[in-house]
Design a protein around this motif. Structure first.
Motif, PDB file in Angstrom:
ATOM      1  N   LYS A  67      -6.915   6.757 -12.597  1.00  0.00           N
ATOM      2  CA  LYS A  67      -8.210   6.744 -13.370  1.00  0.00           C
ATOM      3  C   LYS A  67      -7.638   5.106 -14.848  1.00  0.00           C
ATOM      4  CE  LYS A  67      -5.248   8.632 -16.794  1.00  0.00           C
ATOM      5  NZ  LYS A  67      -4.980   9.477 -18.434  1.00  0.00           N
ATOM      6  N   TRP A  68      -7.284   4.375 -14.553  1.00  0.00           N
ATOM      7  CA  TRP A  68      -7.048   3.281 -14.640  1.00  0.00           C
ATOM      8  C   TRP A  68      -8.353   1.886 -14.696  1.00  0.00           C
ATOM      9  CZ3 TRP A  68      -4.756   4.873 -19.005  1.00  0.00           C
ATOM     10  CH2 TRP A  68      -3.830   5.995 -18.528  1.00  0.00           C
ATOM     11  N   THR A  69      -9.332   1.719 -14.990  1.00  0.00           N
ATOM     12  CA  THR A  69     -10.786   1.091 -14.867  1.00  0.00           C
ATOM     13  C   THR A  69      -9.931  -0.401 -14.542  1.00  0.00           C
ATOM     14  OG1 THR A  69     -11.293   1.380 -17.139  1.00  0.00           O
ATOM     15  CG2 THR A  69     -11.612   2.779 -15.417  1.00  0.00           C
ATOM     16  N   THR A  70      -9.371  -0.208 -15.577  1.00  0.00           N
ATOM     17  CA  THR A  70      -9.093  -1.995 -15.383  1.00  0.00           C
ATOM     18  C   THR A  70      -8.461  -2.784 -14.297  1.00  0.00           C
ATOM     19  OG1 THR A  70      -6.786  -1.731 -17.279  1.00  0.00           O
ATOM     20  CG2 THR A  70      -9.299  -2.255 -18.224  1.00  0.00           C
ATOM     21  N   THR A  71      -6.947  -1.692 -13.494  1.00  0.00           N
ATOM     22  CA  THR A  71      -6.832  -2.119 -12.438  1.00  0.00           C
ATOM     23  C   THR A  71      -7.911  -2.934 -11.392  1.00  0.00           C
ATOM     24  OG1 THR A  71      -6.559   0.527 -11.762  1.00  0.00           O
ATOM     25  CG2 THR A  71      -5.343  -0.690 -13.055  1.00  0.00           C
ATOM     26  N   ASP A  72      -7.230  -3.818 -10.285  1.00  0.00           N
ATOM     27  CA  ASP A  72      -7.983  -4.219  -9.536  1.00  0.00           C
ATOM     28  C   ASP A  72      -7.027  -4.016  -7.729  1.00  0.00           C
ATOM     29  OD1 ASP A  72      -6.384  -6.268  -9.335  1.00  0.00           O
ATOM     30  OD2 ASP A  72      -7.456  -6.954 -11.005  1.00  0.00           O
ATOM     31  N   HIS A  73      -7.808  -4.098  -7.389  1.00  0.00           N
ATOM     32  CA  HIS A  73      -7.553  -4.664  -5.890  1.00  0.00           C
ATOM     33  C   HIS A  73      -6.823  -2.813  -5.152  1.00  0.00           C
ATOM     34  CE1 HIS A  73      -7.085  -8.432  -6.513  1.00  0.00           C
ATOM     35  NE2 HIS A  73      -6.627  -8.273  -4.910  1.00  0.00           N
ATOM     36  N   ALA A  74      -8.125  -1.707  -5.224  1.00  0.00           N
ATOM     37  CA  ALA A  74      -7.547  -0.437  -4.932  1.00  0.00           C
ATOM     38  C   ALA A  74      -7.397  -0.459  -3.610  1.00  0.00           C
ATOM     39  CB  ALA A  74      -8.528   0.323  -5.671  1.00  0.00           C
ATOM     40  N   THR A  75      -6.620   0.311  -3.782  1.00  0.00           N
ATOM     41  CA  THR A  75      -5.559   0.699  -2.197  1.00  0.00           C
ATOM     42  C   THR A  75      -5.430   1.953  -1.635  1.00  0.00           C
ATOM     43  OG1 THR A  75      -5.186  -1.812  -1.871  1.00  0.00           O
ATOM     44  CG2 THR A  75      -4.206  -0.452  -0.891  1.00  0.00           C
ATOM     45  N   ALA A  76      -5.319   2.484  -0.702  1.00  0.00           N
ATOM     46  CA  ALA A  76      -5.374   3.704  -0.239  1.00  0.00           C
ATOM     47  C   ALA A  76      -3.422   3.195   0.320  1.00  0.00           C
ATOM     48  CB  ALA A  76      -6.068   4.322   0.581  1.00  0.00           C
ATOM     49  N   ILE A  77      -3.873   2.758   1.024  1.00  0.00           N
ATOM     50  CA  ILE A  77      -2.319   1.832   1.733  1.00  0.00           C
ATOM     51  C   ILE A  77      -1.721   0.931   1.982  1.00  0.00           C
ATOM     52  CG2 ILE A  77      -0.857   2.771   3.512  1.00  0.00           C
ATOM     53  CD1 ILE A  77      -2.121   5.040   4.939  1.00  0.00           C
ATOM     54  N   GLN A  78      -0.249   0.748   1.046  1.00  0.00           N
ATOM     55  CA  GLN A  78       0.525  -0.619   1.416  1.00  0.00           C
ATOM     56  C   GLN A  78       1.742  -0.344   2.491  1.00  0.00           C
ATOM     57  OE1 GLN A  78       0.272  -2.825  -2.974  1.00  0.00           O
ATOM     58  NE2 GLN A  78       2.255  -3.086  -1.718  1.00  0.00           N
ATOM     59  N   ILE A  79       1.139  -1.067   3.045  1.00  0.00           N
ATOM     60  CA  ILE A  79       3.056  -1.255   3.936  1.00  0.00           C
ATOM     61  C   ILE A  79       3.129  -3.097   4.193  1.00  0.00           C
ATOM     62  CG2 ILE A  79       3.682  -1.318   5.437  1.00  0.00           C
ATOM     63  CD1 ILE A  79       2.521   1.613   5.906  1.00  0.00           C
ATOM     64  N   ASP A  80       3.605  -3.500   3.563  1.00  0.00           N
ATOM     65  CA  ASP A  80       3.892  -4.843   3.648  1.00  0.00           C
ATOM     66  C   ASP A  80       4.468  -5.497   4.559  1.00  0.00           C
ATOM     67  OD1 ASP A  80       3.088  -5.106   0.967  1.00  0.00           O
ATOM     68  OD2 ASP A  80       4.603  -5.143  -0.103  1.00  0.00           O
ATOM     69  N   ARG A  81       4.923  -6.753   5.225  1.00  0.00           N
ATOM     70  CA  ARG A  81       5.635  -7.378   6.464  1.00  0.00           C
ATOM     71  C   ARG A  81       6.606  -7.150   5.977  1.00  0.00           C
ATOM     72  NH1 ARG A  81       5.472 -13.242   5.191  1.00  0.00           N
ATOM     73  NH2 ARG A  81       3.459 -12.710   4.639  1.00  0.00           N
ATOM     74  N   ARG A  82       7.613  -6.521   7.429  1.00  0.00           N
ATOM     75  CA  ARG A  82       8.955  -6.290   7.410  1.00  0.00           C
ATOM     76  C   ARG A  82       9.043  -4.643   6.886  1.00  0.00           C
ATOM     77  NH1 ARG A  82      12.241 -10.389   9.434  1.00  0.00           N
ATOM     78  NH2 ARG A  82      10.990 -12.811   8.986  1.00  0.00           N
ATOM     79  N   ASN A  83       8.150  -4.565   7.319  1.00  0.00           N
ATOM     80  CA  ASN A  83       8.775  -3.110   7.319  1.00  0.00           C
ATOM     81  C   ASN A  83       7.885  -2.252   8.400  1.00  0.00           C
ATOM     82  OD1 ASN A  83       9.915  -1.816   4.101  1.00  0.00           O
ATOM     83  ND2 ASN A  83       7.998  -3.222   3.636  1.00  0.00           N
ATOM     84  N   LEU A  84       8.825  -1.928   9.415  1.00  0.00           N
ATOM     85  CA  LEU A  84       8.397  -1.966  10.792  1.00  0.00           C
ATOM     86  C   LEU A  84       8.119   0.164  11.492  1.00  0.00           C
ATOM     87  CD1 LEU A  84      10.988  -3.991  12.622  1.00  0.00           C
ATOM     88  CD2 LEU A  84       8.832  -4.482  11.544  1.00  0.00           C
ATOM     89  N   ALA A  85       7.374   0.057  12.637  1.00  0.00           N
ATOM     90  CA  ALA A  85       7.354   1.415  13.126  1.00  0.00           C
ATOM     91  C   ALA A  85       6.829   2.305  11.894  1.00  0.00           C
ATOM     92  CB  ALA A  85       8.527   1.551  13.581  1.00  0.00           C
ATOM     93  N   TYR A  86       6.180   2.058  10.838  1.00  0.00           N
ATOM     94  CA  TYR A  86       6.052   3.043  10.281  1.00  0.00           C
ATOM     95  C   TYR A  86       4.638   3.444  11.140  1.00  0.00           C
ATOM     96  CZ  TYR A  86       7.698   2.600   5.915  1.00  0.00           C
ATOM     97  OH  TYR A  86       8.953   2.670   4.843  1.00  0.00           O
ATOM     98  N   SER A  87       4.287   5.156  10.976  1.00  0.00           N
ATOM     99  CA  SER A  87       3.285   5.627  11.372  1.00  0.00           C
ATOM    100  C   SER A  87       2.499   6.526  10.570  1.00  0.00           C
ATOM    101  CB  SER A  87       4.692   6.989  12.313  1.00  0.00           C
ATOM    102  OG  SER A  87       4.496   6.626  13.777  1.00  0.00           O
ATOM    103  N   ILE A  88       1.651   6.357  10.218  1.00  0.00           N
ATOM    104  CA  ILE A  88       0.134   7.387   9.318  1.00  0.00           C
ATOM    105  C   ILE A  88      -0.590   7.463  10.520  1.00  0.00           C
ATOM    106  CG2 ILE A  88      -1.870   6.385   8.341  1.00  0.00           C
ATOM    107  CD1 ILE A  88      -0.554   3.703   8.027  1.00  0.00           C
ATOM    108  N   VAL A  89      -0.669   9.526  10.532  1.00  0.00           N
ATOM    109  CA  VAL A  89      -1.383  10.422  11.153  1.00  0.00           C
ATOM    110  C   VAL A  89      -1.208  11.082  10.753  1.00  0.00           C
ATOM    111  CG1 VAL A  89      -0.196  12.086  13.186  1.00  0.00           C
ATOM    112  CG2 VAL A  89       0.272   9.702  12.903  1.00  0.00           C
ATOM    113  N   GLY A  90      -2.719  11.889  10.726  1.00  0.00           N
ATOM    114  CA  GLY A  90      -3.830  12.711  10.397  1.00  0.00           C
ATOM    115  C   GLY A  90      -4.023  13.232   8.838  1.00  0.00           C
TER     116      GLY A  90
END
Length: 609
Positions: free
Chosen positions: A449-472
């Motif tokens: 709801k904060w309209t002054t934020t930017d870079h709206a993102t649903a999922i952020q997984i940064d480098r070095r985070n391994l073997a994450y699973s995004i399912v369903g």
């Protein structure tokens, strides 16, 4: 560093009816491992006997041992205690309930005098809490719901348990010993040269030297960052048997460490905690604890963290309403599994502008005294509108904040994020690595709801985070597509479903591509940089069976397979009442967010019918 009569059954039942709109209920009324049970049970339980429908979407090596997630939270469920040992407003305690005088000493006296397994009652009223209240025994501190207000003016309001020896046992030679032989995944026993200092009924930790292929910290700190907490069930002179089973093979110089301090079977229920806007720095901490809980409590006007959990197992944070923090900035995590928290359950909570992230695992940076956490479940929470700047409407509010995150310090592993409704899921690499987390059947809007934020993102997984699973999952809102499906450009702008492989939470610039291109260590290192998606589509991140608002369809990279209803529940839990199960369906995405009990309560002002 340790922190430092009975009522008739009819009276207890009357009190329980006054506690809240949804007071603790008796076993058999609300979703335990067999579909029945008390409000703190795992609400359906998985199926360690293998009766569940199977799916090949998530490989077994990305999952914990069977039964891990199914048993998360208080073992056997939050007990519905009936016997009230004290009313804190009555003699000899006589707590002031007008908010004029401190109520801490009176409440503490009632707790100290209460027999184990009973309830300290805090009736409706406003109580001035200007120092810490210590719970170091198996009791329940229970208010009357939102009409019991703890006005917290200083310090931390409630301590459950307390800090043990310092440095903590894994880094303290007095409290640790090498494991002889193996410490294999799935095992419940290890061999030790001498067990004389290890006590049955107390906690131990198993850890190992860091595996450089998996564990990484930005400053190259060596700290044995994968560790799991266990309860000792028996021992011989040279072996220790415990529960639950080991989550991984501890192969690199494994050691056992023991905790002399422990609080078990204690909880706080039905209390509204209100800060001053400037205080307290923390509402509640839970240290050196097993089978403890916070249930049906409210927290607001917090300038910093809300609940911090560390060196504990089987903690349950359930049906909390956390909202409207008073300040942004660092150290504003909400429900914070700070370090070394295992087998715990964060479920059915409402979190609205209540911290950043509002629900979090791992939060002490590359500190060799601590570790990340194994086997936790974050399920069926409504978490939206996290913010960082103060005020959140600042023109320089910056990037959209994560509502739920599973790594802000190394190394969290085998955690489940299931069935939540949230704005953003975020896993940063600011301090180090995490791995093997499953993001399953969530509705992630990518909106705030904060309209002054930017870079709206649903999922952020940064480098070095391994073997994450995004399912369903359902990613984005139908009819409201983001500007891109994947953020792939150096210093990108706009909105996106996936932001994968960038250096850390605040850095959208990068150099290099997927390995073997070498990168400077300060840029995050070379492993699993997949931001440009040229050599490998998603690095080690598995993405299957999700619907997103850009493609407007459910996507599979291989032949479609069954998407299970749940990875820790056997059947629909009874607290869902008339709501559909499972609540998130990537084959039929909708715009209605009132699909889980938590969001239904917040958006409609009532429990589901």
């Amino acid at each position: 560093m340790n922190r430092i009569l009975g009522s008739a059954l009819a009276s207890a039942v009357l009190f329980l009816s006054m506690c809240s709109s949804d007071p603790p209920v008796m076993p058999g009324q609300d979703g335990g491992p067999d579909g029945t049970g008390c409000p703190g049970c795992t609400d359906g339980g998985g199926d360690p006997d293998g009766m569940m429908m199977t799916s090949n979407l998530v490989p077994q090596d990305r999952l914990p041992p069977p039964g891990t997630w199914e048993s998360a939270g208080v073992e056997g469920g939050i007990p519905a205690r009936m016997t009230i040992c004290a009313d804190v407003t009555m003699a000899p305690y006589s707590a002031d309930k007008t908010g004029t005088a401190s109520a801490v000493a009176a409440i503490q006296k009632a707790i100290d005098m209460c027999p184990a397994g009973q309830v300290v009652s805090v009736p409706a009223g406003t109580y001035k809490i200007d120092a810490g209240i210590d719970i170091t025994k198996s009791i329940t501190l229970r208010g009357a719901g939102s009409s019991t207000v703890f006005q917290v003016t200083n310090g931390t309001a409630v301590h459950i348990g307390g800090l043990g020896p310092w440095p903590p046992p894994k880094a303290n030679p007095t409290y640790r010993a090498p494991i002889t032989g193996t410490a294999a995944r799935g095992s419940t026993m290890v061999n030790v040269g001498d067990t004389s200092m290890i006590a049955v009924g107390k906690m131990v930790m198993i850890d190992e030297d860091d595996d450089p292929d998996l564990v990484w910290t930005k400053p190259d700190t060596k700290g044995r960052f994968r560790a799991s907490m266990h309860m000792v069930e028996s021992k011989t002179s040279t072996s220790v048997t415990f529960r639950p089973a080991l989550p991984i093979d501890f192969k690199k110089s494994p050691q056992i460490s023991w905790f002399p301090d422990l609080v078990k079977d204690a909880g706080v229920e039905g209390i509204k905690f209100v800060g001053t806007g400037a205080n307290p720095g923390l509402f509640m901490d839970i240290f050196s604890a097993w089978n403890v809980w916070v249930y049906d409590c409210e927290f607001t006007a917090m300038p910093s963290k809300t609940i911090m959990v560390a060196w504990s197992g089987h903690v349950e944070l359930r049906k909390i309403f956390m909202h409207d923090q008073s300040n942004g900035g660092p150290n504003s995590e909400g429900l914070d599994l700070f370090c070394d928290t295992n087998w715990s359950l964060v479920i059915d909570n409402v979190c609205v502008a209540g911290g950043f992230p509002q629900i979090n695992i791992g939060d002490d940076g590359p500190n060799p005294y601590v570790s990340g956490g194994f086997g936790n479940v974050i399920a069926y929470n409504y978490a939206v509108d996290a913010y960082y700047t103060d005020p959140p409407t600042s023109p320089n509010a910056g990037k959209m904040c994560a509502d739920i995150g599973t790594n802000h310090s190394p190394h969290t592993q085998f955690n489940l994020v299931e069935g939540n409704v949230m704005g953003k899921f975020g896993v940063d690499a600011y301090h180090g690595s995490g791995s093997h987390t499953l993001l399953f059947r969530n509705f992630i809007t990518g909106k705030t709801k904060w309209t002054t934020t930017d870079h709206a993102t649903a999922i952020q997984i940064d480098r070095r985070n391994l073997a994450y699973s995004i399912v369903g999952n359902v990613l984005g809102i139908p009819g409201m597509p983001t500007t891109m499906e994947y953020a792939t450009m150096n210093n990108w702008n706009g909105s996106t479903i996936y932001r994968l492989g960038f250096p850390d939470g605040g850095n959208d610039g990068y150099t290099g591509t997927f390995p073997p291109t070498a990168l400077a260590h300060s840029d995050g290192g070379s492993r699993d940089l997949y931001v440009d998606r040229t050599t490998m589509p998603n690095g080690t991140t598995l993405i299957e069976g999700n619907w997103n608002s850009v493609t407007n369809k459910q996507d599979f990279s291989k032949s479609p397979d069954v998407i299970l209803d749940s990875y820790y529940l056997k059947s629909k839990p009874t607290f869902f009442k008339s709501l559909a199960w499972p609540p998130v369906d990537p084959t039929k995405p909708g715009t209605d967010q009132a699909i889980i009990p938590a969001s239904y309560r917040y958006l409609k002002g009532m429990d589901p019918p």
